[in-house]
Design a protein around this motif. Structure first.
Motif, PDB file in Angstrom:
ATOM      1  N   PHE A 143      11.889   7.340  -6.665  1.00  8.26           N
ATOM      2  CA  PHE A 143      13.444   7.804  -6.019  1.00  8.26           C
ATOM      3  C   PHE A 143      12.448   9.477  -6.432  1.00  8.26           C
ATOM      4  CE2 PHE A 143      15.623   4.968  -9.048  1.00  8.26           C
ATOM      5  CZ  PHE A 143      16.307   4.603  -7.877  1.00  8.26           C
ATOM      6  N   SER A 144      13.034   9.666  -5.194  1.00 10.21           N
ATOM      7  CA  SER A 144      12.271  10.975  -5.644  1.00 10.21           C
ATOM      8  C   SER A 144      13.785  12.171  -4.560  1.00 10.21           C
ATOM      9  CB  SER A 144      11.498  10.831  -4.151  1.00 10.21           C
ATOM     10  OG  SER A 144      11.069  12.305  -3.641  1.00 10.21           O
ATOM     11  N   SER A 162      -0.141   6.065  -0.391  1.00 10.28           N
ATOM     12  CA  SER A 162       0.500   5.491   0.668  1.00 10.28           C
ATOM     13  C   SER A 162       2.024   5.129   0.091  1.00 10.28           C
ATOM     14  CB  SER A 162       0.249   4.221   0.921  1.00 10.28           C
ATOM     15  OG  SER A 162       0.196   3.388  -0.061  1.00 10.28           O
ATOM     16  N   TRP A 163       2.435   5.250  -1.746  1.00 10.01           N
ATOM     17  CA  TRP A 163       3.705   5.354  -1.423  1.00 10.01           C
ATOM     18  C   TRP A 163       4.361   6.381  -1.019  1.00 10.01           C
ATOM     19  CZ3 TRP A 163       3.248   3.667  -7.572  1.00 10.01           C
ATOM     20  CH2 TRP A 163       2.994   2.408  -8.115  1.00 10.01           C
ATOM     21  N   PHE A 164       3.412   7.268  -1.018  1.00  3.36           N
ATOM     22  CA  PHE A 164       4.972   8.660  -0.438  1.00  3.36           C
ATOM     23  C   PHE A 164       4.851   8.823   1.312  1.00  3.36           C
ATOM     24  CE2 PHE A 164       2.882   8.849  -4.487  1.00  3.36           C
ATOM     25  CZ  PHE A 164       3.975  10.214  -5.065  1.00  3.36           C
ATOM     26  N   ASP A 165       4.024   7.516   1.854  1.00  7.31           N
ATOM     27  CA  ASP A 165       3.712   7.190   3.463  1.00  7.31           C
ATOM     28  C   ASP A 165       5.066   6.733   4.200  1.00  7.31           C
ATOM     29  OD1 ASP A 165       3.270   7.458   6.136  1.00  7.31           O
ATOM     30  OD2 ASP A 165       1.362   6.415   5.489  1.00  7.31           O
ATOM     31  N   ARG A 166       5.933   7.399   4.471  1.00  5.75           N
ATOM     32  CA  ARG A 166       7.114   6.610   4.923  1.00  5.75           C
ATOM     33  C   ARG A 166       6.479   5.660   6.377  1.00  5.75           C
ATOM     34  NH1 ARG A 166      12.274   9.849   5.982  1.00  5.75           N
ATOM     35  NH2 ARG A 166      11.880  11.304   4.347  1.00  5.75           N
ATOM     36  N   ASP A 167       5.618   5.487   6.959  1.00  6.61           N
ATOM     37  CA  ASP A 167       4.932   4.681   7.620  1.00  6.61           C
ATOM     38  C   ASP A 167       4.275   3.316   6.766  1.00  6.61           C
ATOM     39  OD1 ASP A 167       6.016   5.908   9.293  1.00  6.61           O
ATOM     40  OD2 ASP A 167       4.140   7.205   9.750  1.00  6.61           O
ATOM     41  N   SER A 168       4.397   3.206   5.634  1.00  2.00           N
ATOM     42  CA  SER A 168       3.662   2.439   5.044  1.00  2.00           C
ATOM     43  C   SER A 168       3.705   2.312   3.660  1.00  2.00           C
ATOM     44  CB  SER A 168       2.201   2.457   5.135  1.00  2.00           C
ATOM     45  OG  SER A 168       1.560   1.719   3.963  1.00  2.00           O
ATOM     46  N   LEU A 169       5.593   1.806   3.359  1.00  2.00           N
ATOM     47  CA  LEU A 169       5.844   1.468   2.049  1.00  2.00           C
ATOM     48  C   LEU A 169       5.502  -0.329   1.459  1.00  2.00           C
ATOM     49  CD1 LEU A 169       9.460   2.193   3.527  1.00  2.00           C
ATOM     50  CD2 LEU A 169       7.362   3.746   1.742  1.00  2.00           C
ATOM     51  N   SER A 170       5.151   0.052   0.241  1.00  2.00           N
ATOM     52  CA  SER A 170       4.974  -1.049  -0.051  1.00  2.00           C
ATOM     53  C   SER A 170       5.891  -1.646  -1.552  1.00  2.00           C
ATOM     54  CB  SER A 170       3.609  -1.109  -0.752  1.00  2.00           C
ATOM     55  OG  SER A 170       3.320   0.473  -1.696  1.00  2.00           O
ATOM     56  N   ALA A 199       0.890  11.983 -10.243  1.00  2.00           N
ATOM     57  CA  ALA A 199       0.042  13.323 -10.089  1.00  2.00           C
ATOM     58  C   ALA A 199      -0.362  11.878 -10.030  1.00  2.00           C
ATOM     59  CB  ALA A 199      -0.277  13.897 -11.436  1.00  2.00           C
ATOM     60  N   TRP A 200      -0.296  10.610 -11.464  1.00  2.00           N
ATOM     61  CA  TRP A 200      -2.057   9.440 -10.744  1.00  2.00           C
ATOM     62  C   TRP A 200      -1.564   8.887  -9.320  1.00  2.00           C
ATOM     63  CZ3 TRP A 200      -1.576   4.556  -9.649  1.00  2.00           C
ATOM     64  CH2 TRP A 200      -2.670   3.451 -10.094  1.00  2.00           C
ATOM     65  N   ALA A 201       0.054   8.481  -8.674  1.00  2.00           N
ATOM     66  CA  ALA A 201       0.282   7.483  -8.025  1.00  2.00           C
ATOM     67  C   ALA A 201       0.058   7.761  -6.504  1.00  2.00           C
ATOM     68  CB  ALA A 201       1.533   7.501  -8.004  1.00  2.00           C
ATOM     69  N   GLU A 202      -0.188   9.765  -6.494  1.00  2.00           N
ATOM     70  CA  GLU A 202      -0.667  10.663  -5.856  1.00  2.00           C
ATOM     71  C   GLU A 202      -1.995  10.341  -5.405  1.00  2.00           C
ATOM     72  OE1 GLU A 202       1.003  14.343  -6.327  1.00  2.00           O
ATOM     73  OE2 GLU A 202       2.957  14.069  -6.050  1.00  2.00           O
ATOM     74  N   GLU A 203      -2.473  10.368  -6.032  1.00  2.00           N
ATOM     75  CA  GLU A 203      -4.368   9.970  -5.908  1.00  2.00           C
ATOM     76  C   GLU A 203      -4.545   8.617  -5.480  1.00  2.00           C
ATOM     77  OE1 GLU A 203      -8.495  10.842  -8.477  1.00  2.00           O
ATOM     78  OE2 GLU A 203      -6.509  11.277  -9.723  1.00  2.00           O
ATOM     79  N   HIS A 204      -3.781   7.819  -6.488  1.00  2.00           N
ATOM     80  CA  HIS A 204      -4.301   6.853  -6.548  1.00  2.00           C
ATOM     81  C   HIS A 204      -3.934   5.770  -5.206  1.00  2.00           C
ATOM     82  CE1 HIS A 204      -7.368   6.926  -9.666  1.00  2.00           C
ATOM     83  NE2 HIS A 204      -6.387   7.558 -10.112  1.00  2.00           N
ATOM     84  N   ARG A 205      -2.378   6.451  -5.521  1.00  2.00           N
ATOM     85  CA  ARG A 205      -1.245   5.373  -4.242  1.00  2.00           C
ATOM     86  C   ARG A 205      -0.546   6.467  -3.375  1.00  2.00           C
ATOM     87  NH1 ARG A 205      -3.799   1.822  -7.567  1.00  2.00           N
ATOM     88  NH2 ARG A 205      -3.287  -0.360  -7.875  1.00  2.00           N
ATOM     89  N   ARG A 265      14.236   4.660   2.173  1.00  2.00           N
ATOM     90  CA  ARG A 265      13.393   5.541   3.038  1.00  2.00           C
ATOM     91  C   ARG A 265      13.205   4.240   4.176  1.00  2.00           C
ATOM     92  NH1 ARG A 265      10.234   9.926  -0.261  1.00  2.00           N
ATOM     93  NH2 ARG A 265      11.965  11.726   0.013  1.00  2.00           N
ATOM     94  N   GLY A 266      13.280   3.322   3.881  1.00  2.00           N
ATOM     95  CA  GLY A 266      12.065   1.732   4.296  1.00  2.00           C
ATOM     96  C   GLY A 266      12.562   1.110   3.743  1.00  2.00           C
ATOM     97  N   VAL A 267      12.210  -0.401   4.325  1.00  2.00           N
ATOM     98  CA  VAL A 267      12.297  -1.198   3.463  1.00  2.00           C
ATOM     99  C   VAL A 267      11.119  -2.679   3.493  1.00  2.00           C
ATOM    100  CG1 VAL A 267      13.270  -4.012   3.567  1.00  2.00           C
ATOM    101  CG2 VAL A 267      14.856  -2.311   4.588  1.00  2.00           C
ATOM    102  N   PRO A 268      10.417  -2.630   2.568  1.00  2.00           N
ATOM    103  CA  PRO A 268       8.888  -2.791   1.854  1.00  2.00           C
ATOM    104  C   PRO A 268       8.707  -4.367   2.628  1.00  2.00           C
ATOM    105  CG  PRO A 268       9.639  -2.940   0.271  1.00  2.00           C
ATOM    106  CD  PRO A 268      10.849  -2.065   0.899  1.00  2.00           C
ATOM    107  N   ASP A 269       7.505  -4.705   3.254  1.00  2.00           N
ATOM    108  CA  ASP A 269       8.125  -6.262   3.877  1.00  2.00           C
ATOM    109  C   ASP A 269       7.422  -6.756   2.597  1.00  2.00           C
ATOM    110  OD1 ASP A 269       8.026  -6.169   6.448  1.00  2.00           O
ATOM    111  OD2 ASP A 269       5.529  -5.353   6.667  1.00  2.00           O
TER     112      ASP A 269
END
Length: 123
Positions: free
Chosen positions: A28-29, A57-65, A49-55, A81-85
């Motif tokens: 959630f954001s 893509s979690w903050f990229d709307r084009d690549s949701l996991s 902060a950990w996620a921003e550095e290590h993941r 924001r989108g549906v992950p595959d």
């Protein structure tokens, strides 16, 4: 009794995580969170902060996991924001995130839900 929802820093982006009723990680954001999570705001900030550095893509709307929902900042209404595959389960999440996500268990599965109204029985 209804869950009290609050934003720790109104006007600022705040990312936090939860686990849904089917065990999926949900990010959630920007909006309010269950008040009991605010006692752990430093842990949640460290996880973000950990996620921003290590993941990043979690903050990229084009690549949701994972399931990601955003709010307008003050409302307990979150929009997908989108549906992950292939959404990430809490059991497969990095420890830095899983520990804080486990603090908020949603009463429902997010599934294909496009709008989560946290103040309507989700927590």
């Amino acid at each position: 009794m209804a869950t009290i929802l609050r934003h720790p820093r109104p006007g600022f982006i705040w990312d936090w995580w939860a686990v849904d009723a089917e065990g999926f990680l949900v990010q959630f954001s920007c909006g309010p969170a269950p008040e009991h999570l605010l006692a752990h705001v430093d842990r949640v900030d460290a996880a973000a902060a950990w996620a921003e550095e290590h993941r990043p893509s979690w903050f990229d709307r084009d690549s949701l996991s994972l399931h990601v929902f955003g709010s307008n900042g003050e409302s307990p209404t979150y929009t997908r924001r989108g549906v992950p595959d292939s959404p990430l389960r809490l059991s497969d999440a990095p420890a830095a995130i899983a520990g804080v996500a486990a603090l908020v268990e949603l009463n429902r599965a997010v599934g294909d839900t496009w709008t989560v109204y946290l103040d309507e029985g989700w927590v």
